[in-house]
Each structure stands twice: as structure tokens, then as C-alpha cells.
Design an enzyme around this catalytic site. Structure first.
Site, short mmCIF file in Angstrom:
data_model
loop_
_atom_site.label_atom_id
_atom_site.label_comp_id
_atom_site.label_asym_id
_atom_site.label_seq_id
_atom_site.Cartn_x
_atom_site.Cartn_y
_atom_site.Cartn_z
CD GLN A 1 -3.51 0.13 0.89
OE1 GLN A 1 -3.63 -0.59 1.75
NE2 GLN A 1 -4.12 0.61 -0.13
CB THR B 1 -1.47 -5.11 8.37
OG1 THR B 1 -0.72 -4.59 9.64
CG2 THR B 1 -1.06 -6.71 8.44
CG HIS B 2 -4.07 -2.67 4.19
ND1 HIS B 2 -4.63 -1.37 4.03
CD2 HIS B 2 -4.68 -3.17 5.20
CE1 HIS B 2 -5.23 -1.19 5.07
NE2 HIS B 2 -5.39 -2.22 5.81
CG ASN B 3 1.57 -7.17 3.70
OD1 ASN B 3 2.61 -6.64 3.52
ND2 ASN B 3 1.15 -7.21 5.09
#
Ligand SMILES: Cc1cc2nc3c(=O)[nH]c(=O)nc-3n(C[C@H](O)[C@H](O)[C@H](O)COP(=O)(O)OP(=O)(O)OC[C@H]3O[C@@H](n4cnc5c(N)ncnc54)[C@H](O)[C@@H]3O)c2cc1C
Ligand code: SF4
Length: 573
Positions: free
Chosen positions: A334, A502-504
Site C-alpha cells: 500500500q 497491514t495491507h499486503n
């Protein structure tokens, strides 16, 4: 020597949102399921004294223990990767409910453009607009096909939002089941300014429940108290939709879920064509078990999903040099970093009141909602103002240049605590051929198994995006009536140390070509028909939104695909 257990029909690896949704759907349909979760069991009572910032936000009580297993990282394949020894860029879930317990609850469907990004880009700008090495592709599913599954997630979680959404986001066949969160004075300032500029603000759809709600499964929950201890914390009211208060009780009540916590899966067992079960270690005792199963569902988040496939030698590992293989391909993240802060010398806000999903946003510069002809980047960002609380240790707002400690720091952070509002952007992240996941050749986990290695950096595309979008945040911020604004419009190299998001995404992407994707659009593995690999690992790029709406919708669709496969095994759904 591993103990071999009796064979079961279905085993699910990882019991977060994805594992929970699939467990609920399959058990409701009468199927027996074993759920394996490496962390401990949890419930709402565990959070009755949750407002302990040191324990939860600074010491990461609810997250994966990095001393036992972590991720190694490098910016390019020429560098040696090093382990992430303490939390920084992202926070990995662990325990029943996974990261779904400590998420914010901001709920956004992806744009129709996201699912057809490559063909839509070529259609509007020509193939040359896509730079060499950028690996965007159509997902193999369109927004309209996924739409009914978004509805399922919204009804289950009790998503609150405005009755109508702007025309520049995906159409909804059914309104949100409950209304939006309250609009604070600061949100109103953001919305008024954005509206005056001709943009289309709306209150962020929220999984922090806005009123008492009973979902179609009969689960009733209380509304959010705007306590401000949401992101990184469990909710002591059960107001934040998480797997433990929504889908898992449904699966447990059915009597068909055999839930085993402290069960760390280390291998998917297979015969080359089909999975035969999984191997796991009971973490407190160290005992090893083999759990034979007819169907294996991977829902262990993308780092574990990819790692377990590679450790098990299932699927073809991605090779960035030859651009062949699929497992580990298309990692994306992100792109945050574009923002403008507004300072108010003459007024204060009550920023201690907040919630994980409280805020307003616009999508006028997200996706392809604006003309990219003269821009050196694709896609865009969701621009928002959020009010998530003011926790004393980590919330220290002050103008740039303020010392990081000492008397001036104390004076300035006290003065500005309720006087700074930030208009920020959550930027999309495109996949590149040289961004990927593979096994680290050097570093191992506590059991002696190779760690997953991440190779990633920001590109010029990301820097251009941040510069342009920051200008838009400033336009809005300038109209919010403050005394001064401060723009942040540049990012440098990706650094895993500071927290970002935490947007993998990516690593086991979906697609229509078995050579370059891992799963079909039911998340069924091309190379092993009885393995379903679910979660954000299926995304082939990341949008300018938070991912969980799409993670949840795809989980509902996968559950449907699994049921179809059970009814007619022996082929792809
Ligand atoms: C601080 C924070 C805020 C967030 N806020 C938002 C938000 O506002 N909106 C949004 O859309 N998203 C948000 N997210 C992202 C969201 O939490 C995730 O998209 C979502 O929880 C992913 O669900 P999952 O089930 O795929 O994975 P997870 O929740 O990570 O669950 C995976 C589970 O698998 C288990 N597991 C892993 N490996 C193994 C193994 N080998 N054996 C057994 N079990 C294993 C893990 O312990 C974990 O419980 C946030 C995340 C964080 C950390
Ligand atoms: S802000 Fe609301 S949803 Fe979040 S933890 Fe507090 S009460 Fe729960």
C-alpha cells in the site's frame, strides 16, 4: 515420529476472517471441518481490561511472536535479506480470529476498475501506458460477479454506511444493513471542504457496529462506544465485527467444527496432484501430527500461504528472472505517505473520542476516476480524514521540526493534541516483476524451517502518485479553516521499520491462466484441485482501499466453490 490421525473431509489452516467465514459456511451446509490455528483461543471477555496501550499497541499482545517466526526483507534481489526482528511496517495476526480481532473495521469494496485494470487501462490510454515490468492484469473475475458476495459479508458483519454511495464507486445491489457512524465536527470540516471542491465525500463504511444488529445467522451485537482503543486492540463490547463474535460461533454451534488451537501447520502433504492432508506441530508440547483430509483450505494469510506452498513443494515457484512460475508472484503493498495536516490555533476538537473506522473519504482520485493521460502513474488513492482515537503513548502530534523529546516536545504535543487534523491518502500498489516472495536461503524459524523472504521497494510510479495525491490532500486541507497547513508529498525507499499498513497482497494470485496464476476465481488451486488458497494472497494488485471487504467476499465465493467441489469432486469448479 508424527502421530497419524483419522482422515477428515476438510481441514482449514488459519482461523482468521477467511478461515472463520469458510468454516461457518461449510458447517452450516452440514460439512464437518477441522480448523487448525497456530495461536491461542480468545473471546470478548479477554478484552475487559483492554485499554492498555503499552500491552496491546506497543508490545503487540495480539500479534505473531516474531522470535519464533518472521519475514525476511530486502529492497532488491541484489541485497541480502534480514529478518524483521521487531514489528514495523505491518502487524501479523495470530490466535483465534487472526488480525480480524485487532483491525480497524474500515470497509471498502474495491472498484469495478480494479478487477479489469489491465484491459481498462489499455482501452483508455493504450498499451504503452503500462510501464515495462509492471505486472498488472485482469483478475479473472469482474466486480458484478463478486458483488453478491460483498453483500453476504456486509449482512454478516453488520456493516454501517450511508444509504447511497457515490457514483464513482461500485454499485450496490443492497444497501448496508445499518446506518453510518456519527459525523464528528472534524469529519464535517473535511466533507464540506471536499464538497466545495466538487468532490464526493461519504462517511467510511464501518465494521464498528453503529446500532444494535442481529445478522442473518441470528448473532446479535451491541453498538460501538467510540472508545478510541480499536486498531491493535480487541473490542470489549463485541461491537467491532471480528471472526470470534460473528462467524466462528456459528460454526461452533453447528457441532461440526473441530477447532484445534496451538496447531502450527508446517506442511501440506500431497502426492504431486492432490493434497492428502497436512502436518502440524502442537506448539506447547512439540508433538507432531499428520491430519489426512480430502480437502485442504489455506487461509493462513499471504506470508504463510506462500511459505507453506513453497515448503511443501506444491505449485511452481515464481522466478523473477525468467518471469515464469506462479507461487510468490505479484506481491504488492500500500502506498501511504501523501497527506496534509491542518493546525488550529483558535479551536480544539475532541479527538480522544474515536473508532477504528470513524472518518470520511473521497474516491475522486482513486482507481481510474480521473484522467491519467498526462500523469506518470496508474490508479490512485482513497483520500480520507479519520478519527481513530488519541492514545497517549503513540499519539504525539506536533508541527514538523518539533524536537522528539524534552520540554519543547512536551509543551508542543500537549498544545497540539486536539488541534491537528490530517487529510491522508491510502494509495494503491501495483505489482512489479521484481517484487515477490520466496523462501529465505539463510534464516529459519524456531522449528528450523526456512522463513519467507520479501523483495519489495517503492517505484517511481509510487513517488509520482504520492506527489500528485498530496496536492489533492492540500486542496481539501486548505479549505478546512485552520491557521496553517503542512504538506507531506514525498516518499523515498520502502523501509520495513516504521508502521505503514497491514495491507499486503499477492503471492498466490487468481487468474485465468494456470501458468501465471495459482488459483482460479473460486480460489481453487490449478495444480491441486482439492486445495483452496484464500485471502489477500489471491489479489494480483492492491487498490487504494483497505482489503478485507474483498478478502471476505472472495472467502464467501470460495466457500461456494468448495461446496460445489464436494458435490462433484474430481475436477476444477
Ligand atoms: C492494525 C491493523 C488494522 C487493520 N485495519 C483494517 C481495516 O480497517 N480495514 C480492512 O479492510 N483491513 C484492515 N486490516 C487488515 C485485516 O486485518 C486483514 O485483511 C484480515 O484480518 C485478513 O484476514 P485473514 O483471515 O486473511 O488473515 P489473518 O487474520 O492473518 O488470519 C490468518 C490466521 O492464520 C493463522 N496461521 C498463520 N500461519 C499458520 C500456520 N502455519 N498454521 C496454523 N495457523 C496459521 C494465523 O495465526 C492467523 O490467525 C488491518 C490489519 C491490521 C493489522
Ligand atoms: S471503537 Fe468501538 S468497535 Fe472499536 S473497540 Fe471501541 S467500542 Fe469497539
Amino acid at each position: 515420529m508424527a502421530t497419524k490421525l483419522p482422515k477428515v473431509p476438510i481441514v482449514i489452516v488459519g482461523m482468521g476472517w477467511v478461515g472463520g467465514i469458510i468454516a461457518a459456511e461449510l458447517t452450516k451446509a452440514g460439512h464437518s471441518v477441522v480448523g487448525l490455528e497456530r495461536g491461542k483461543s480468545r473471546n470478548t471477555q479477554d478484552y475487559y481490561h483492554v485499554h492498555d496501550e503499552l500491552r496491546y499497541a506497543s508490545r503487540y499482545e495480539l500479534m505473531q511472536d516474531l522470535s519464533k517466526e518472521t519475514v525476511t526483507f530486502r529492497n532488491t534481489s541484489k541485497l541480502r535479506a534480514l529478518p524483521m526482528r521487531s514489528y514495523g511496517s505491518f502487524l501479523l495476526g495470530d490466535g483465534l480470529g487472526g488480525a480480524g480481532v485487532h483491525w480497524n473495521g474500515q470497509y471498502y469494496r474495491f472498484l469495478p476498475y480494479d478487477f479489469e485494470i489491465r484491459s481498462k487501462t489499455i482501452e483508455r490510454y493504450g498499451a504503452k501506458k503500462i510501464p515495462e515490468g509492471m505486472a498488472i492484469r485482469d483478475w479473472g473475475i469482474k466486480y458484478d460477479e463478486l458483488e453478491p458476495y460483498y453483500v453476504k459479508y456486509e449482512q454478516m458483519a453488520g456493516i454501517g454506511g450511508e444509504p447511497t454511495t457515490p457514483a464513482n464507486v461500485g454499485a450496490m445491489s443492497k444497501a448496508f444493513p445499518v446506518g453510518p457512524m456519527k459525523k464528528t465536527p472534524a469529519m464535517k470540516l473535511f466533507e464540506d471542504s471536499a464538497s466545495k471542491l466538487g468532490y464526493h465525500p461519504y462517511v467510511i463504511p464501518s465494521a464498528n457496529l453503529t446500532e444494535v444488529y442481529k445478522n442473518p445467522d441470528g448473532i446479535e451485537r451491541a453498538p460501538c462506544q467510540y472508545c478510541g482503543y480499536c486498531e491493535r486492540f480487541g473490542c470489549e463490547y463485541g461491537a467491532k465485527a471480528d471472526p470470534v463474535v460473528t462467524v466462528l460461533p456459528v460454526a461452533q454451534k453447528s457441532g461440526k467444527l473441530d477447532l484445534r488451537t496451538h496447531a502450527n501447520v508446517t506442511e501440506i502433504l500431497h502426492d504431486g496432484k492432490k493434497a492428502t492432508g497436512v502436518r502440524y506441530v502442537n506448539t506447547p508440547t512439540g508433538e507432531e501430527y499428520i491430519q489426512p483430509a480430502d480437502i485442504v483450505i489455506m487461509s493462513s494469510y499471504l506470508f504463510s500461504n506462500v511459505r507453506l506452498l513453497l515448503l511443501s513443494k506444491l505449485g511452481t515457484p515464481y522466478d523473477p528472472v525468467t518471469d515464469t512460475g506462479s507461487v510468490g508472484r505479484n506481491y504488492a503493498y500500500q502506498v501511504n505517505g501523501a497527506s496534509t495536516s491542518v493546525m488550529y490555533e483558535d479551536r480544539e476538537f475532541n479527538l480522544a473520542m474515536g473508532a477504528g473506522a470513524l472518518g470520511s473519504s473521497i474516491d475522486d482520485f482513486n482507481g481510474d476516476n480521473f484522467d491519467h493521460s498526462d500523469l506518470k502513474f496508474l490508479h490512485g488513492a482513497n483520500i480520507r480524514f479519520t478519527q481513530t482515537g488519541m492514545r497517549p503513548i503513540q499519539y504525539q502530534p506536533a508541527p514538523t521540526g518539533t524536537p522528539k523529546w524534552g520540554a519543547t516536545f512536551k509543551k508542543e504535543t500537549l498544545h497540539y493534541a486536539n488541534r491537528i487534523l490530517t487529510v491522508a491518502a491510502q494509495g494503491s500498489s501495483m505489482p512489479w516483476r521484481h517484487h515477490y516472495l520466496d523462501l529465505d536461503p539463510e534464516y529459519k524459524d524456531a522449528l528450523g524451517l526456512p522463513l519467507i523472504r520479501l523483495t519489495f521497494d517503492f517505484e517511481d510510479q509510487d513517488r509520482e502518485l504520492v506527489k500528485y495525491i498530496a496536492g489533492k490532500t492540500k486542496e481539501i486541507a486548505d479549505g478546512m479553516g485552520g491557521t496553517k497547513t503542512e504538506i507531506h508529498d514525498s516518499i523515498k525507499q520502502y523501509n520495513i521499520v516504521p508502521y505503514q499498513s497491514t495491507h499486503n497482497t499477492g503471492g498466490t494470485i487468481m487468474g485465468s491462466d494456470p501458468k501465471t496464476s495459482v488459483v482460479n476465481n473460486y480460489l481453487q488451486m490449478w495444480d491441486a484441485e482439492n486445495v483452496f488458497i484464500c485471502g489477500a494472497s489471491a489479489f494480483s494488485h492492491n487498490s487504494g482501499f483497505n482489503p478485507t471487504a474483498t478478502v471476505g467476499a472472495l472467502a464467501y465465493r470460495a466457500a461456494e466453490g468448495i461446496a460445489k467441489y464436494i458435490a462433484k469432486p474430481g475436477s476444477l469448479v
